[in-house]
Design a protein around this motif. Structure first.
Motif, short mmCIF file in Angstrom:
data_model
loop_
_atom_site.label_atom_id
_atom_site.label_comp_id
_atom_site.label_asym_id
_atom_site.label_seq_id
_atom_site.Cartn_x
_atom_site.Cartn_y
_atom_site.Cartn_z
N PRO A 85 -3.74 0.22 -4.59
CA PRO A 85 -2.82 0.48 -3.47
C PRO A 85 -1.67 1.37 -3.95
O PRO A 85 -1.36 1.41 -5.15
N LYS A 96 -10.82 -0.50 -4.11
CA LYS A 96 -10.31 0.88 -4.04
C LYS A 96 -9.60 1.10 -2.69
O LYS A 96 -9.71 0.28 -1.79
N HIS A 97 -8.91 2.24 -2.58
CA HIS A 97 -8.11 2.47 -1.36
C HIS A 97 -8.18 3.92 -0.90
O HIS A 97 -8.60 4.80 -1.65
N GLN A 99 -10.88 -3.14 5.03
CA GLN A 99 -11.59 -2.98 3.76
C GLN A 99 -12.81 -2.07 3.85
O GLN A 99 -13.38 -1.67 2.84
N GLN A 131 -1.94 4.30 5.26
CA GLN A 131 -2.69 3.60 4.20
C GLN A 131 -3.63 2.58 4.87
O GLN A 131 -3.38 1.38 4.83
N SER A 183 -6.67 1.42 4.27
CA SER A 183 -7.50 0.44 3.56
C SER A 183 -6.74 -0.85 3.24
O SER A 183 -7.36 -1.85 2.90
N LEU A 184 -5.40 -0.85 3.41
CA LEU A 184 -4.65 -2.09 3.17
C LEU A 184 -5.05 -3.16 4.19
O LEU A 184 -5.00 -4.34 3.91
#
Ligand code: FAD
Length: 469
Positions: A296, A354-355, A347, A341, A343-344
């Motif tokens: 992150p 990973k992000h 998923q 952001q 992917s926080l």
């Protein structure tokens, strides 16, 4: 035999127009230049396998709050909104971040000395979002259905973002408002920049700023699937350069900007209408970067992880300076950066652990300057160590954006600048109609303008249908 319509372009506005017409029983076919539908609402593996990036739009307050989308069974077609804990975070140089809470009462508390003014400014519109959105997300009404509400909005929204921000006592709240109004692509000293700030702040409380599970493509897929169920068809990899390429039909709706409309339908348009289209003005462009990350983003302030959207630009004055420079054709050294952001809270966007991150800054229309270093300096400023997290990056300069979606002229993501003149006449006094009786324009270059809400397509289709009887 039922009437028929062709739609050129499968962005959210083209698909909305097609759905509305199909609902009314018309035979509808959509023609899309690219190999996939969706325009600026698509998701692609732009960096590494397994990392899914939103090519254009990533955060959807206007889609989740859209009167037309809300009337469609999009959840049944796989769309799921994910609401981050907070709509937006805005880090500052002292290592703290100001976080806008989703509930207006919570925001009122957390904004301290400015809480009261913030709530007074937004509350009437937050509480009456259904009425407010159906008035605002459409053509300018001569006689609004809710005159007092709209007069109140007009009184504030006509002003500049700077004028509104001066009502706040804290520099922190002013910075927060600058970041929100900065979505407008206007200078924050320009009239109407306040309206964008107020509208988006209202959506933060009335709707939330969600992302789509699986990426923005899920919204496009849901719209296409619903259209298919209504009997409509989308044909991809088919660029339309002339109306003569289309099958016989009663109505043509063009999800394109004035420049393309001139090329496609020029032979059927009057000289005076073509002159108006040629005078249409595009706004600044976007310089965008997508990241595959091994961790992150290491924000100095952990509060930034509560929101999917993060505004990077520091104080009101700094963001205002950056936006003024861009509006005047210059490149700021410290650009205002809009970062997401996803992917926080989703998923599915990256392999386990990973992000992904999505970021862009504003640049003059058609800019060829490489802004990568300046954009990353702004991220590093509030998240030291960001560079060490990068596995891969993918840059989309204005020309790259336009290559993947020809509506993004010179990198303009809003379908034309929405300053006072083009807010009222968008793209002309005719609105969705053109000088050719059967040809309509339904893109973000019509009211209510840019953003993913589908309301340009909906209103254009209504207008086209009303003349078909
Ligand atoms: C980088 C970026 C970030 C953004 N972020 C957000 C956000 O977070 N939230 C938000 O609400 N909005 C955001 N937007 C804005 C939003 O995506 C647009 O306002 C919206 O997609 C406009 O929809 P549209 O249908 O008018 O046009 P588009 O989505 O641009 O679709 C137009 C379609 O028409 C097709 N087309 C054009 N010409 C032809 C032709 N001659 N023949 C056939 N097909 C043609 C194009 O290929 C394209 O598929 C963003 C946009 C970009 C680019």
């Amino acid at each position: 035999m039922p009437n028929s319509a062709c739609v050129i372009g499968s962005g959210p506005n083209g698909l909305s127009a097609a759905i509305f017409l199909a609902q009314a029983g018309l035979r509808v076919e959509v023609f899309e230049a690219q190999s996939t539908a969706g325009g600026a609402v698509r998701t692609m593996e732009l960096t590494l396998p397994g990392f899914r990036h939103d090519f254009g739009a990533a955060v959807f307050p206007l889609a989740a709050g859209s009167p037309f989308f809300s009337s469609l069974p999009l959840e049944k077609h796989g769309l799921e909104w994910i609401y981050p804990q907070a709509p937006v975070a805005h880090p500052l140089d002292d290592g703290t971040a100001i976080v806008l809470e989703r509930k207006l009462d919570d925001a009122k508390r957390s904004l301290g000395q400015d809480g009261e003014v913030w709530a007074d400014l937004l509350k009437p519109f937050v509480e009456r979002w259904p009425e407010f959105s159906s008035e605002l997300l459409g053509p300018l009404p001569w006689l609004p259905n809710h005159p007092f509400l709209m007069a109140r909005f007009g009184w504030n929204g006509f002003r500049s973002a700077r004028f509104i921000a001066h009502r706040f006592r804290s520099e922190r709240t002013r910075a927060l408002f600058a970041g929100i109004a900065g979505h407008s692509f206007l200078s924050l000293d320009e009239c109407l920049s306040g309206a964008f700030g107020i509208l988006l702040a209202v959506t933060a409380h009335a709707v939330g700023w969600p992302i789509a599970r699986g990426g923005s493509q899920s919204l496009t897929n849901a719209l296409c699937s619903h259209l298919g169920q209504l009997g409509g068809k989308v044909t991809t990899s088919t660029e339309i350069n002339s109306l003569r390429q289309l099958p016989d039909c009663d109505r043509v709706l063009c999800d394109v900007t004035p420049r393309q409309l001139l090329q496609i339908a020029g032979a059927e348009l009057t000289e005076s209408y073509k002159r108006i289209l040629r005078r249409f003005r595009y706004g600044p462009g976007a310089f965008k970067v997508d990241y595959a990350l091994n961790a992150p983003i290491p924000w100095k302030s952990g509060d930034c992880a509560r929101a999917a959207t993060v505004h990077l630009g520091g104080s009101f004055e700094e963001i205002a300076r950056s936006e003024r420079l861009v509006r005047n054709g210059h490149h700021p050294d410290r650009p205002f950066v809009l970062l997401v952001q996803p992917s926080l809270c989703d998923q599915s966007r990256a392999p386990a652990g990973k992000h992904t991150a999505w970021a862009y800054c504003h640049v003059p229309n058609g800019s060829t300057d490489d802004m990568l270093g300046k954009l990353e300096n702004q991220i590093e400023r509030f998240a030291p160590g960001f560079h060490d997290c990068i596995l891969a990056r993918h840059v989309l300069a204005p020309a790259d954006l336009q290559k993947r979606d020809s509506n993004l002229v010179g990198g303009d993501i809003s379908g034309g600048i929405a300053d006072l003149r083009q807010f009222v006449f968008r793209p002309s006094w005719r609105g969705y109609g053109t000088s050719a009786e059967h040809v309509y324009i339904c893109s973000a270059s019509t009211p209510p303008g840019g953003g993913v809400h589908g309301m340009c397509g909906y209103h254009a289709a209504r207008s086209a249908l009303s003349k078909l009887a």
